[in-house]
Design a protein around this motif. Structure first.
Motif, PDB file in Angstrom:
ATOM      1  N   HIS A 151      17.268  20.478 -41.449  1.00 39.09           N
ATOM      2  CA  HIS A 151      18.497  20.367 -42.241  1.00 39.09           C
ATOM      3  C   HIS A 151      19.594  19.678 -41.444  1.00 39.09           C
ATOM      4  O   HIS A 151      19.589  19.687 -40.213  1.00 39.09           O
ATOM      5  CB  HIS A 151      18.957  21.755 -42.713  1.00 39.09           C
ATOM      6  CG  HIS A 151      18.136  22.263 -43.857  1.00 39.09           C
ATOM      7  ND1 HIS A 151      18.580  22.252 -45.166  1.00 39.09           N
ATOM      8  CD2 HIS A 151      16.883  22.745 -43.904  1.00 39.09           C
ATOM      9  CE1 HIS A 151      17.626  22.727 -45.953  1.00 39.09           C
ATOM     10  NE2 HIS A 151      16.581  23.033 -45.218  1.00 39.09           N
ATOM     11  N   ARG A 152      20.524  19.074 -42.164  1.00 36.57           N
ATOM     12  CA  ARG A 152      21.693  18.474 -41.507  1.00 36.57           C
ATOM     13  C   ARG A 152      22.444  19.577 -40.776  1.00 36.57           C
ATOM     14  O   ARG A 152      22.575  20.687 -41.295  1.00 36.57           O
ATOM     15  CB  ARG A 152      22.603  17.841 -42.565  1.00 36.57           C
ATOM     16  CG  ARG A 152      21.982  16.609 -43.189  1.00 36.57           C
ATOM     17  CD  ARG A 152      22.619  16.299 -44.530  1.00 36.57           C
ATOM     18  NE  ARG A 152      21.939  15.177 -45.163  1.00 36.57           N
ATOM     19  CZ  ARG A 152      22.510  13.990 -45.387  1.00 36.57           C
ATOM     20  NH1 ARG A 152      23.757  13.769 -45.064  1.00 36.57           N
ATOM     21  NH2 ARG A 152      21.805  13.033 -45.948  1.00 36.57           N
ATOM     22  N   GLY A 153      22.917  19.282 -39.613  1.00 35.97           N
ATOM     23  CA  GLY A 153      23.644  20.293 -38.835  1.00 35.97           C
ATOM     24  C   GLY A 153      22.727  21.299 -38.163  1.00 35.97           C
ATOM     25  O   GLY A 153      23.174  22.344 -37.697  1.00 35.97           O
ATOM     26  N   ALA A 154      21.436  20.987 -38.110  1.00 33.02           N
ATOM     27  CA  ALA A 154      20.472  21.939 -37.535  1.00 33.02           C
ATOM     28  C   ALA A 154      20.728  22.188 -36.046  1.00 33.02           C
ATOM     29  O   ALA A 154      20.311  23.219 -35.518  1.00 33.02           O
ATOM     30  CB  ALA A 154      19.054  21.440 -37.738  1.00 33.02           C
ATOM     31  N   ASN A 155      21.417  21.257 -35.386  1.00 33.18           N
ATOM     32  CA  ASN A 155      21.715  21.483 -33.960  1.00 33.18           C
ATOM     33  C   ASN A 155      22.606  22.709 -33.781  1.00 33.18           C
ATOM     34  O   ASN A 155      22.630  23.318 -32.724  1.00 33.18           O
ATOM     35  CB  ASN A 155      22.336  20.235 -33.307  1.00 33.18           C
ATOM     36  CG  ASN A 155      23.571  19.762 -34.034  1.00 33.18           C
ATOM     37  OD1 ASN A 155      23.752  20.059 -35.215  1.00 33.18           O
ATOM     38  ND2 ASN A 155      24.437  19.039 -33.345  1.00 33.18           N
ATOM     39  N   ASP A 163       7.895  24.664 -42.981  1.00 41.20           N
ATOM     40  CA  ASP A 163       6.860  23.718 -43.425  1.00 41.20           C
ATOM     41  C   ASP A 163       6.336  22.910 -42.237  1.00 41.20           C
ATOM     42  O   ASP A 163       5.138  22.634 -42.134  1.00 41.20           O
ATOM     43  CB  ASP A 163       7.423  22.730 -44.462  1.00 41.20           C
ATOM     44  CG  ASP A 163       7.724  23.382 -45.810  1.00 41.20           C
ATOM     45  OD1 ASP A 163       7.441  24.584 -45.973  1.00 41.20           O
ATOM     46  OD2 ASP A 163       8.255  22.673 -46.688  1.00 41.20           O
ATOM     47  N   LEU A 164       7.239  22.511 -41.348  1.00 42.25           N
ATOM     48  CA  LEU A 164       6.836  21.625 -40.257  1.00 42.25           C
ATOM     49  C   LEU A 164       5.899  22.318 -39.279  1.00 42.25           C
ATOM     50  O   LEU A 164       4.830  21.801 -38.960  1.00 42.25           O
ATOM     51  CB  LEU A 164       8.074  21.071 -39.532  1.00 42.25           C
ATOM     52  CG  LEU A 164       9.028  20.241 -40.395  1.00 42.25           C
ATOM     53  CD1 LEU A 164      10.123  19.643 -39.528  1.00 42.25           C
ATOM     54  CD2 LEU A 164       8.282  19.139 -41.142  1.00 42.25           C
ATOM     55  N   THR A 165       6.290  23.484 -38.802  1.00 45.00           N
ATOM     56  CA  THR A 165       5.423  24.173 -37.831  1.00 45.00           C
ATOM     57  C   THR A 165       4.127  24.631 -38.489  1.00 45.00           C
ATOM     58  O   THR A 165       3.070  24.615 -37.869  1.00 45.00           O
ATOM     59  CB  THR A 165       6.148  25.361 -37.172  1.00 45.00           C
ATOM     60  OG1 THR A 165       6.814  26.084 -38.195  1.00 45.00           O
ATOM     61  CG2 THR A 165       7.133  24.889 -36.135  1.00 45.00           C
ATOM     62  N   ALA A 166       4.200  25.022 -39.769  1.00 45.76           N
ATOM     63  CA  ALA A 166       2.976  25.446 -40.468  1.00 45.76           C
ATOM     64  C   ALA A 166       1.986  24.279 -40.519  1.00 45.76           C
ATOM     65  O   ALA A 166       0.806  24.421 -40.189  1.00 45.76           O
ATOM     66  CB  ALA A 166       3.299  25.921 -41.875  1.00 45.76           C
ATOM     67  N   LEU A 189      11.681  13.207 -39.003  1.00 50.52           N
ATOM     68  CA  LEU A 189      10.632  12.284 -38.529  1.00 50.52           C
ATOM     69  C   LEU A 189      10.333  12.522 -37.047  1.00 50.52           C
ATOM     70  O   LEU A 189       9.164  12.488 -36.628  1.00 50.52           O
ATOM     71  CB  LEU A 189      11.066  10.835 -38.767  1.00 50.52           C
ATOM     72  CG  LEU A 189      11.009  10.385 -40.232  1.00 50.52           C
ATOM     73  CD1 LEU A 189      11.713   9.041 -40.407  1.00 50.52           C
ATOM     74  CD2 LEU A 189       9.559  10.286 -40.708  1.00 50.52           C
ATOM     75  N   GLU A 190      11.356  12.773 -36.275  1.00 49.65           N
ATOM     76  CA  GLU A 190      11.138  13.054 -34.845  1.00 49.65           C
ATOM     77  C   GLU A 190      10.331  14.328 -34.651  1.00 49.65           C
ATOM     78  O   GLU A 190       9.430  14.406 -33.808  1.00 49.65           O
ATOM     79  CB  GLU A 190      12.494  13.187 -34.109  1.00 49.65           C
ATOM     80  CG  GLU A 190      13.256  11.877 -33.957  1.00 49.65           C
ATOM     81  CD  GLU A 190      12.525  10.872 -33.057  1.00 49.65           C
ATOM     82  OE1 GLU A 190      11.673  11.276 -32.240  1.00 49.65           O
ATOM     83  OE2 GLU A 190      12.796   9.662 -33.195  1.00 49.65           O
ATOM     84  N   ARG A 191      10.641  15.366 -35.437  1.00 51.07           N
ATOM     85  CA  ARG A 191       9.912  16.632 -35.313  1.00 51.07           C
ATOM     86  C   ARG A 191       8.450  16.454 -35.744  1.00 51.07           C
ATOM     87  O   ARG A 191       7.555  17.036 -35.144  1.00 51.07           O
ATOM     88  CB  ARG A 191      10.603  17.711 -36.154  1.00 51.07           C
ATOM     89  CG  ARG A 191      11.916  18.178 -35.565  1.00 51.07           C
ATOM     90  CD  ARG A 191      11.716  18.965 -34.270  1.00 51.07           C
ATOM     91  NE  ARG A 191      11.095  20.261 -34.516  1.00 51.07           N
ATOM     92  CZ  ARG A 191      10.294  20.897 -33.653  1.00 51.07           C
ATOM     93  NH1 ARG A 191      10.009  20.350 -32.488  1.00 51.07           N
ATOM     94  NH2 ARG A 191       9.785  22.064 -33.958  1.00 51.07           N
ATOM     95  N   LEU A 192       8.222  15.636 -36.778  1.00 48.61           N
ATOM     96  CA  LEU A 192       6.839  15.385 -37.206  1.00 48.61           C
ATOM     97  C   LEU A 192       6.050  14.757 -36.064  1.00 48.61           C
ATOM     98  O   LEU A 192       4.880  15.094 -35.836  1.00 48.61           O
ATOM     99  CB  LEU A 192       6.801  14.481 -38.447  1.00 48.61           C
ATOM    100  CG  LEU A 192       7.283  15.115 -39.754  1.00 48.61           C
ATOM    101  CD1 LEU A 192       7.368  14.058 -40.848  1.00 48.61           C
ATOM    102  CD2 LEU A 192       6.357  16.249 -40.183  1.00 48.61           C
ATOM    103  N   SER A 198       0.252  13.802 -38.522  1.00 45.04           N
ATOM    104  CA  SER A 198       0.028  12.391 -38.850  1.00 45.04           C
ATOM    105  C   SER A 198       0.809  12.012 -40.096  1.00 45.04           C
ATOM    106  O   SER A 198       0.980  12.827 -41.007  1.00 45.04           O
ATOM    107  CB  SER A 198      -1.456  12.127 -39.112  1.00 45.04           C
ATOM    108  OG  SER A 198      -2.226  12.449 -37.975  1.00 45.04           O
ATOM    109  N   LEU A 199       1.236  10.766 -40.129  1.00 45.62           N
ATOM    110  CA  LEU A 199       2.084  10.319 -41.240  1.00 45.62           C
ATOM    111  C   LEU A 199       1.698   8.897 -41.628  1.00 45.62           C
ATOM    112  O   LEU A 199       1.710   7.999 -40.791  1.00 45.62           O
ATOM    113  CB  LEU A 199       3.552  10.377 -40.778  1.00 45.62           C
ATOM    114  CG  LEU A 199       4.637   9.883 -41.713  1.00 45.62           C
ATOM    115  CD1 LEU A 199       4.631  10.653 -43.027  1.00 45.62           C
ATOM    116  CD2 LEU A 199       6.007  10.028 -41.033  1.00 45.62           C
ATOM    117  N   VAL A 200       1.337   8.720 -42.906  1.00 41.94           N
ATOM    118  CA  VAL A 200       1.057   7.371 -43.408  1.00 41.94           C
ATOM    119  C   VAL A 200       1.846   7.131 -44.692  1.00 41.94           C
ATOM    120  O   VAL A 200       2.082   8.049 -45.478  1.00 41.94           O
ATOM    121  CB  VAL A 200      -0.460   7.152 -43.692  1.00 41.94           C
ATOM    122  CG1 VAL A 200      -1.285   7.246 -42.407  1.00 41.94           C
ATOM    123  CG2 VAL A 200      -0.993   8.124 -44.740  1.00 41.94           C
ATOM    124  N   GLY A 201       2.253   5.898 -44.894  1.00 43.76           N
ATOM    125  CA  GLY A 201       2.909   5.508 -46.135  1.00 43.76           C
ATOM    126  C   GLY A 201       1.855   5.025 -47.107  1.00 43.76           C
ATOM    127  O   GLY A 201       0.939   4.295 -46.708  1.00 43.76           O
TER     128      GLY A 201
END
Ligand code: PSU
Ligand code: MN
Length: 321
Positions: A151-155, A163-166, A189-192, A198-201
């Protein structure tokens, strides 16, 4: 035994070594259990988008339509949810209606699953929780609208979706339209990357921005067909990276006007801050703001997104056969 079956079993053993089944194992819908029996193509669907992501009463119609699209391609939909303490993989129509209409449906991420089970309550599952249950059931392809992210302001708030860690620990292919612009897309995107997801368009070199076809960020990898994606999924098992999910980013065809989008987002973020919205309420709050402020436009786009993702996920599930 096929590799994917071994993986599913290994995962189940790890899980069951730590968790004592409370009330029941998974209950499968008739069509999902028939598909499992013959190793047929199955696509998992989340239920939080129905209960907390789309406005009532369109939510039920969209959920039904999504399932129909998957059947139309030749795969079987497995919408996942917890109802009265039972885990469902594949919802019969009365279950789908319950998720869409009942007021007591919680939003469950992975950490909530055991609590909901033990207490016999009902919950829709987020991407994280859906992927977790789907993996236990041996389902490897999953369609959703947009992933959760940073989220914005996550710092300061530390608000990053589970979702990401799962997804960094599951053998899953998730078709989505990127992450919503309500999030910090660059940080996501950095965390992914850090999490080795893996990430594909899909037919694009740009990361989609949910309501927008282009979030403003490049993608390193592009694929153009379901067969190409199936080949990547198979290659993952050869190199031992199958337990880090693969995200297929599928941009919406007809996007929202950028200026209108940015304006609705700005008012939504300001309103959320003013109302002190926090934690798991943030995502549903901002989605609802988009739906009410855009007078149906965001709903129409959201619906197109999930329908297109269901169709592509079904094609991938078929290509894996
Ligand atoms: N994106 C959407 N609609 C949704 C969600 C995401 O377009 O309904 C839901 C998904 O279930 C996702 C969850 O897993 O929001 C993320 O919530 P949080 O940010 O609280 O982790
Ligand atoms: Mn959060």
């Amino acid at each position: 035994m096929e590799l994917s079956a071994i993986n599913a079993r290994a995962y189940l053993l790890i899980t069951s070594a730590r968790v004592v089944p409370v009330k029941s194992a998974i209950t499968y819908s008739a069509e999902v259990s028939a598909a499992i029996a013959v190793g047929g193509p199955i696509v998992a669907l989340e239920s939080t988008i129905i209960s907390h992501g789309l406005p009532h009463p369109s939510n039920l119609a969209v959920a039904i339509e999504c399932e129909e699209i998957i059947r139309g391609v030749g795969a079987v939909p497995a919408t996942i949810a917890l109802l009265d303490g039972v885990i469902h993989v594949g919802l019969e129509s009365s279950h789908l209606e319950a998720i869409a209409n009942r007021k007591d449906i919680l939003k469950a991420s992975i950490r909530d699953l055991a609590i909901v089970l033990a207490q016999g309550t009902s919950a829709a599952t987020t991407v994280a929780a859906t992927a977790h249950i789907a993996a236990i059931a041996g389902i490897r392809v999953f369609a959703t609208g947009g992933l959760g992210g940073v989220h914005r302001g996550a710092n300061e708030s530390f608000d990053e979706s589970a979702d990401l860690t799962a997804l960094s620990g599951l053998d899953m292919t998730v078709v989505c339209a990127g992450v919503k612009s309500i999030l910090d897309v660059h940080a996501t995107l950095e965390r992914l990357e850090t999490l080795a997801i893996s990430l594909v368009g899909y037919q694009t070199h740009r990361f989609p921005g949910f309501y927008l076809t282009d979030s403003g960020f490049d993608l390193e990898h592009r694929v153009d067909s379901a067969d190409e994606i199936a080949a990547i999924i198979k290659a993952r098992t050869l190199i031992g990276t199958q337990f880090k999910s693969l995200i297929v980013a599928n941009p919406v065809k007809k996007e929202m006007a950028k200026a209108r989008h940015d304006q609705i987002l700005a008012t939504g973020l300001a309103k959320a801050a003013h109302d002190g919205i926090d934690g798991k309420a943030v995502t549903p709050y901002l989605l609802e703001h988009f739906h009410s402020t855009s007078h149906g436009e965001s709903l129409a786009i959201n619906t197109e997104i999930i329908k297109a993702n269901c169709a592509l996920a079904a094609e991938i599930a078929l290509a894996l056969q």
